[in-house]
Design a protein around this motif. Structure first.
Motif, short mmCIF file in Angstrom:
data_model
loop_
_atom_site.label_atom_id
_atom_site.label_comp_id
_atom_site.label_asym_id
_atom_site.label_seq_id
_atom_site.Cartn_x
_atom_site.Cartn_y
_atom_site.Cartn_z
N LEU A 176 0.81 -1.23 0.00
CA LEU A 176 0.00 0.00 0.00
C LEU A 176 0.84 1.27 0.00
O LEU A 176 0.30 2.38 0.00
CB LEU A 176 -0.93 0.01 1.23
CG LEU A 176 -1.99 -1.08 1.31
CD1 LEU A 176 -2.64 -1.07 2.69
CD2 LEU A 176 -3.05 -0.88 0.23
N GLU A 177 2.15 1.11 -0.03
CA GLU A 177 3.09 2.23 0.17
C GLU A 177 2.78 3.45 -0.69
O GLU A 177 2.82 4.58 -0.20
CB GLU A 177 4.51 1.73 -0.14
CG GLU A 177 5.57 2.82 -0.06
CD GLU A 177 6.93 2.32 -0.53
OE1 GLU A 177 7.90 3.09 -0.40
OE2 GLU A 177 7.02 1.17 -1.01
N LEU A 178 2.47 3.27 -1.96
CA LEU A 178 2.33 4.41 -2.87
C LEU A 178 0.95 5.05 -2.84
O LEU A 178 0.72 6.04 -3.54
CB LEU A 178 2.63 3.97 -4.30
CG LEU A 178 4.05 3.48 -4.59
CD1 LEU A 178 4.20 3.16 -6.07
CD2 LEU A 178 5.08 4.51 -4.16
N LEU A 179 0.05 4.55 -2.03
CA LEU A 179 -1.33 5.03 -2.07
C LEU A 179 -1.64 6.11 -1.02
O LEU A 179 -2.79 6.39 -0.75
CB LEU A 179 -2.30 3.85 -1.90
CG LEU A 179 -2.20 2.77 -2.98
CD1 LEU A 179 -3.21 1.67 -2.72
CD2 LEU A 179 -2.40 3.38 -4.37
N ASP A 180 -0.60 6.72 -0.47
CA ASP A 180 -0.85 7.76 0.55
C ASP A 180 -1.24 9.10 -0.07
O ASP A 180 -1.59 10.04 0.64
CB ASP A 180 0.37 7.94 1.46
CG ASP A 180 1.62 8.41 0.71
OD1 ASP A 180 1.54 8.67 -0.50
OD2 ASP A 180 2.69 8.51 1.36
N GLY A 181 -1.17 9.20 -1.39
CA GLY A 181 -1.59 10.43 -2.07
C GLY A 181 -0.54 11.51 -2.12
O GLY A 181 -0.82 12.64 -2.55
N LYS A 182 0.69 11.21 -1.71
CA LYS A 182 1.75 12.21 -1.67
C LYS A 182 2.68 12.05 -2.87
O LYS A 182 3.33 11.01 -3.02
CB LYS A 182 2.55 12.07 -0.37
CG LYS A 182 1.71 12.28 0.89
CD LYS A 182 2.54 12.02 2.14
CE LYS A 182 1.69 12.20 3.40
NZ LYS A 182 2.46 11.91 4.63
#
Length: 248
Positions: A176-182
């Motif tokens: 899920l690392e890339l799904l923080d929206g940053k």
């Protein structure tokens, strides 16, 4: 510092924002990595007549599918190094004839590779997501974690699971690392993952921010992100499949 995972679902953007993030990452991937089979993220706006789907795969056995449907959003993740992997060879019970039973069969025992999903992962799964989680392609991929939010839920939900005591747990913090929206999260990751692409030029944060903000993709923007890209016809097709607005 807390990382986005099944234990920190408050860090996961809401479904509408998540869909936008998935499309943005997939558009960036299409530009940076023209060869589809080597991309980390991809997106299909026409998964079915009523569904869209985002896929993440790292080429090492880990995979994640995110379903966006009229009923809500469901995330299936499979991390092969997790103790919750669950894949094992199970003996196939074959019917024997009376003679075989009497004389004893010399047939070799046959087995098939089957995943036994830890029941708590999917016990509380809303029925509207059963076809997605228990059907193909998820059935062949596997499941170590599952996250969902129906149209009537206010928050993300997951099963009440006793996770392994090691640091890797169900693998969700990695997948899920890339799904923080940053945008910075993607920039840092991409410069490492696509290291050869950025040996001479760093990936500019302001360009990533444009895609995350939903700016229309132009040929000029594409060539700033990837000066080596020469197949704009294929990129146009990829962006159409994603459903990301462009003028190419």
């Amino acid at each position: 510092m807390n990382k986005l995972s099944t234990q920190n679902l408050n860090l996961l953007p809401n479904p509408r924002e998540l869909k936008s993030i998935c499309k943005s990452i997939s558009a960036l991937e299409a530009i940076i990595c023209p060869e589809w089979e080597y991309r980390y993220y991809s997106y299909q706006k026409n998964w079915s007549e009523t569904e869209e789907c985002c896929e993440m795969r790292n080429g090492q056995g880990d995979q994640m599918l995110i379903l966006f449907s009229n009923n809500g959003t469901c995330i299936n993740g499979f991390a092969h190094e997790s103790e919750m992997n669950g894949w094992k060879n199970v003996k196939i019970e074959e019917k024997k004839s009376f003679i075989e039973k009497l004389l004893g069969s010399k047939k070799e025992n046959k087995t098939e590779l089957t995943q036994e999903i830890i029941k708590e992962v999917v016990n509380d799964l809303p029925e509207v997501f059963n076809e997605f989680i228990f059907g193909e392609p998820v059935k062949s991929i596997g499941t170590t974690f599952c996250i969902w939010q129906t149209n009537t839920d206010k928050n993300w939900e997951t099963g009440k699971v006793n996770l392994p005591e090691d640091d890797y747990k169900d693998g969700s913090s990695d997948l899920l690392e890339l799904l923080d929206g940053k945008p910075m999260t993607y920039k840092n990751w991409a410069e490492e993952y696509y290291e050869e692409n950025f040996e001479e030029n760093k990936l500019k944060l302001e360009l990533v921010e444009k895609i995350y903000n939903g700016d229309t993709i132009t040929k000029e923007l594409v060539l700033k992100l990837n000066p080596e890209l020469d197949d704009l016809v294929q990129l146009k097709s990829d962006l159409d499949e994603i459903g990301y607005e462009h003028k190419i």
